[in-house]
Design a protein around this motif. Structure first.
Motif, PDB file in Angstrom:
ATOM      1  N   PHE A 204      -8.923 -17.254   9.427  1.00 48.21           N
ATOM      2  CA  PHE A 204      -9.633 -16.215   8.673  1.00 48.21           C
ATOM      3  C   PHE A 204      -9.724 -14.887   9.436  1.00 48.21           C
ATOM      4  O   PHE A 204      -9.345 -13.837   8.882  1.00 48.21           O
ATOM      5  CB  PHE A 204     -11.024 -16.716   8.283  1.00 48.21           C
ATOM      6  N   PRO A 205     -10.202 -14.860  10.694  1.00 53.04           N
ATOM      7  CA  PRO A 205     -10.303 -13.556  11.385  1.00 53.04           C
ATOM      8  C   PRO A 205      -8.949 -12.894  11.620  1.00 53.04           C
ATOM      9  O   PRO A 205      -8.835 -11.666  11.501  1.00 53.04           O
ATOM     10  CB  PRO A 205     -11.011 -13.899  12.703  1.00 53.04           C
ATOM     11  N   LEU A 206      -7.919 -13.670  11.953  1.00 55.15           N
ATOM     12  CA  LEU A 206      -6.602 -13.071  12.183  1.00 55.15           C
ATOM     13  C   LEU A 206      -6.022 -12.500  10.893  1.00 55.15           C
ATOM     14  O   LEU A 206      -5.458 -11.396  10.890  1.00 55.15           O
ATOM     15  CB  LEU A 206      -5.648 -14.118  12.770  1.00 55.15           C
ATOM     16  N   ALA A 207      -6.156 -13.245   9.798  1.00 54.54           N
ATOM     17  CA  ALA A 207      -5.635 -12.768   8.514  1.00 54.54           C
ATOM     18  C   ALA A 207      -6.378 -11.519   8.057  1.00 54.54           C
ATOM     19  O   ALA A 207      -5.766 -10.559   7.563  1.00 54.54           O
ATOM     20  CB  ALA A 207      -5.751 -13.871   7.457  1.00 54.54           C
ATOM     21  N   LEU A 208      -7.697 -11.513   8.233  1.00 54.94           N
ATOM     22  CA  LEU A 208      -8.479 -10.333   7.832  1.00 54.94           C
ATOM     23  C   LEU A 208      -8.131  -9.126   8.701  1.00 54.94           C
ATOM     24  O   LEU A 208      -7.993  -8.005   8.185  1.00 54.94           O
ATOM     25  CB  LEU A 208      -9.967 -10.652   7.931  1.00 54.94           C
ATOM     26  N   LEU A 209      -7.976  -9.346   9.987  1.00 55.70           N
ATOM     27  CA  LEU A 209      -7.618  -8.244  10.886  1.00 55.70           C
ATOM     28  C   LEU A 209      -6.248  -7.680  10.527  1.00 55.70           C
ATOM     29  O   LEU A 209      -6.055  -6.451  10.472  1.00 55.70           O
ATOM     30  CB  LEU A 209      -7.621  -8.742  12.333  1.00 55.70           C
ATOM     31  N   PHE A 210      -5.292  -8.557  10.274  1.00 57.59           N
ATOM     32  CA  PHE A 210      -3.932  -8.145   9.925  1.00 57.59           C
ATOM     33  C   PHE A 210      -3.924  -7.371   8.606  1.00 57.59           C
ATOM     34  O   PHE A 210      -3.338  -6.284   8.501  1.00 57.59           O
ATOM     35  CB  PHE A 210      -3.038  -9.382   9.829  1.00 57.59           C
ATOM     36  N   SER A 211      -4.599  -7.917   7.604  1.00 58.67           N
ATOM     37  CA  SER A 211      -4.601  -7.305   6.275  1.00 58.67           C
ATOM     38  C   SER A 211      -5.299  -5.949   6.272  1.00 58.67           C
ATOM     39  O   SER A 211      -4.778  -4.956   5.745  1.00 58.67           O
ATOM     40  CB  SER A 211      -5.284  -8.247   5.276  1.00 58.67           C
ATOM     41  N   SER A 212      -6.492  -5.893   6.868  1.00 59.57           N
ATOM     42  CA  SER A 212      -7.253  -4.639   6.873  1.00 59.57           C
ATOM     43  C   SER A 212      -6.552  -3.561   7.700  1.00 59.57           C
ATOM     44  O   SER A 212      -6.626  -2.372   7.376  1.00 59.57           O
ATOM     45  CB  SER A 212      -8.671  -4.884   7.398  1.00 59.57           C
ATOM     46  N   SER A 213      -5.864  -3.955   8.762  1.00 59.59           N
ATOM     47  CA  SER A 213      -5.146  -2.978   9.593  1.00 59.59           C
ATOM     48  C   SER A 213      -4.016  -2.327   8.805  1.00 59.59           C
ATOM     49  O   SER A 213      -3.846  -1.095   8.837  1.00 59.59           O
ATOM     50  CB  SER A 213      -4.579  -3.671  10.842  1.00 59.59           C
ATOM     51  N   LEU A 214      -3.242  -3.125   8.097  1.00 56.17           N
ATOM     52  CA  LEU A 214      -2.128  -2.583   7.326  1.00 56.17           C
ATOM     53  C   LEU A 214      -2.614  -1.727   6.161  1.00 56.17           C
ATOM     54  O   LEU A 214      -2.080  -0.647   5.887  1.00 56.17           O
ATOM     55  CB  LEU A 214      -1.251  -3.720   6.797  1.00 56.17           C
ATOM     56  N   LEU A 215      -3.653  -2.204   5.466  1.00 59.74           N
ATOM     57  CA  LEU A 215      -4.148  -1.469   4.302  1.00 59.74           C
ATOM     58  C   LEU A 215      -4.740  -0.118   4.686  1.00 59.74           C
ATOM     59  O   LEU A 215      -4.582   0.883   3.977  1.00 59.74           O
ATOM     60  CB  LEU A 215      -5.212  -2.306   3.570  1.00 59.74           C
ATOM     61  N   SER A 216      -5.460  -0.077   5.809  1.00 52.61           N
ATOM     62  CA  SER A 216      -6.159   1.154   6.207  1.00 52.61           C
ATOM     63  C   SER A 216      -5.316   2.055   7.095  1.00 52.61           C
ATOM     64  O   SER A 216      -5.787   3.130   7.497  1.00 52.61           O
ATOM     65  CB  SER A 216      -7.450   0.790   6.941  1.00 52.61           C
ATOM     66  N   GLY A 217      -4.120   1.639   7.419  1.00 51.20           N
ATOM     67  CA  GLY A 217      -3.306   2.437   8.336  1.00 51.20           C
ATOM     68  C   GLY A 217      -3.866   2.423   9.740  1.00 51.20           C
ATOM     69  O   GLY A 217      -3.818   3.432  10.455  1.00 51.20           O
ATOM     70  N   PHE A 218      -4.440   1.291  10.147  1.00 50.72           N
ATOM     71  CA  PHE A 218      -4.992   1.088  11.494  1.00 50.72           C
ATOM     72  C   PHE A 218      -6.165   2.030  11.777  1.00 50.72           C
ATOM     73  O   PHE A 218      -6.339   2.512  12.889  1.00 50.72           O
ATOM     74  CB  PHE A 218      -3.901   1.243  12.566  1.00 50.72           C
ATOM     75  N   TYR A 219      -6.984   2.257  10.736  1.00 50.18           N
ATOM     76  CA  TYR A 219      -8.146   3.146  10.884  1.00 50.18           C
ATOM     77  C   TYR A 219      -9.298   2.415  11.586  1.00 50.18           C
ATOM     78  O   TYR A 219      -9.728   1.348  11.151  1.00 50.18           O
ATOM     79  CB  TYR A 219      -8.603   3.627   9.507  1.00 50.18           C
ATOM     80  N   GLY A 220      -9.812   3.009  12.654  1.00 47.40           N
ATOM     81  CA  GLY A 220     -10.956   2.435  13.365  1.00 47.40           C
ATOM     82  C   GLY A 220     -10.687   1.061  13.933  1.00 47.40           C
ATOM     83  O   GLY A 220     -11.509   0.148  13.793  1.00 47.40           O
ATOM     84  N   MET A 221      -9.554   0.930  14.617  1.00 47.85           N
ATOM     85  CA  MET A 221      -9.174  -0.383  15.152  1.00 47.85           C
ATOM     86  C   MET A 221     -10.050  -0.785  16.335  1.00 47.85           C
ATOM     87  O   MET A 221     -10.447   0.056  17.150  1.00 47.85           O
ATOM     88  CB  MET A 221      -7.713  -0.343  15.608  1.00 47.85           C
ATOM     89  N   PRO A 222     -10.354  -2.072  16.469  1.00 49.22           N
ATOM     90  CA  PRO A 222     -11.026  -2.543  17.694  1.00 49.22           C
ATOM     91  C   PRO A 222     -10.036  -2.519  18.842  1.00 49.22           C
ATOM     92  O   PRO A 222      -8.820  -2.549  18.624  1.00 49.22           O
ATOM     93  CB  PRO A 222     -11.435  -3.975  17.328  1.00 49.22           C
TER      94      PRO A 222
END
Length: 247
Positions: free
Chosen positions: A119-137
């Motif tokens: 779950f955390p890896l999939a969410l991180l991957f999906s949100s990163s691509l959708l947002s264009g890596f906005y506000g990455m940890p």
């Protein structure tokens, strides 16, 4: 022992329950950012920073996944082998029961770890691509939190494995494990309010420490406690499995 490991890995790879659980969690992680970014019929891919989603949704939501979902796998991957006679055949192979249990525990822990990371890896991957890596940890933060997730998933898996070999029944194992992990926090917390010993035990237990996985800083006890818990329950499980009559 390597043959035993390969055999257990093959069984895990072919376990339909395990595959279904991983796919469902990964799908939930991929689709969750879409629900967040959609607001009042508009899609804003930068409405929330990736770090906020990762910390407050992925890691917070994983607090339940890491303790409850592997209980289902324990019931089918370990306990069901008693009911269908597989465990008896394995024990008759001539291998040490301690080796058999440790291999089973290691592979089951690997399954629990994959479930905990899905779950955390999939969410991180999906949100990163959708947002264009906005506000990455930062990479260090992600590596630290995922590393701790692996340790605590293995610690909880060692407890579930003990329950699975005691009950030797899928339904009982799943039911007892889920109830235990739901209630144990409240029970230990109430006892800690009354007795100093339980307060110390609760504060230095995996049940309390794993809630701090998402924090920026961490203490050495957050590393040592899950490792000691895994080792302790591995020994307890080995002793029980060695002395248990298998029909």
């Amino acid at each position: 022992m390597s043959n035993l490991m390969m055999a257990e890995l093959f069984k895990l790879k072919k376990d339909r329950v395990f595959l279904v659980l991983v796919v469902i969690l990964a799908a939930a992680g991929i689709t969750y950012p879409f629900l967040v970014f959609f607001d009042e019929a508009t899609f804003n891919a930068q409405a929330v920073a990736v770090k906020e989603l990762y910390t407050f949704s992925a890691l917070a939501g994983n607090n339940y996944i890491i303790r409850l979902i592997p209980c289902i796998l324990a019931g089918f991957f370990i306990s069901s082998e008693y009911s269908i006679g597989t465990m008896k055949s394995i024990c008759a192979s001539g291998n040490s029961r301690v080796h058999l249990y440790l291999v089973k525990l290691l592979v089951f822990s690997l399954g629990a770890i994959i479930i905990a990371l899905a779950f955390p890896l999939a969410l991180l991957f999906s949100s990163s691509l959708l947002s264009g890596f906005y506000g990455m940890p930062t990479f260090i933060y992600v590596a630290k939190t995922l590393g701790l997730t692996i340790l605590y998933a293995a610690a909880f898996a060692s407890m579930m494995a003990v329950v699975a070999i005691i009950f030797t029944d899928s339904g009982k194992t799943i039911g007892f494990s889920i109830i235990f992990f739901i209630l144990i926090d409240s029970i230990l917390y109430m006892l800690s309010q009354e007795f100093t010993l339980f307060e110390w035990l609760f504060n230095h237990s995996v049940f309390k420490l794993f809630l701090d996985i998402s924090k920026e800083s961490y203490t050495s006890s957050m590393l040592i406690v899950p490792l000691m818990t895994f080792a302790l329950f591995a020994v307890i499980g080995s002793i029980i499995f060695k002395q248990k009559e298998i029909k």
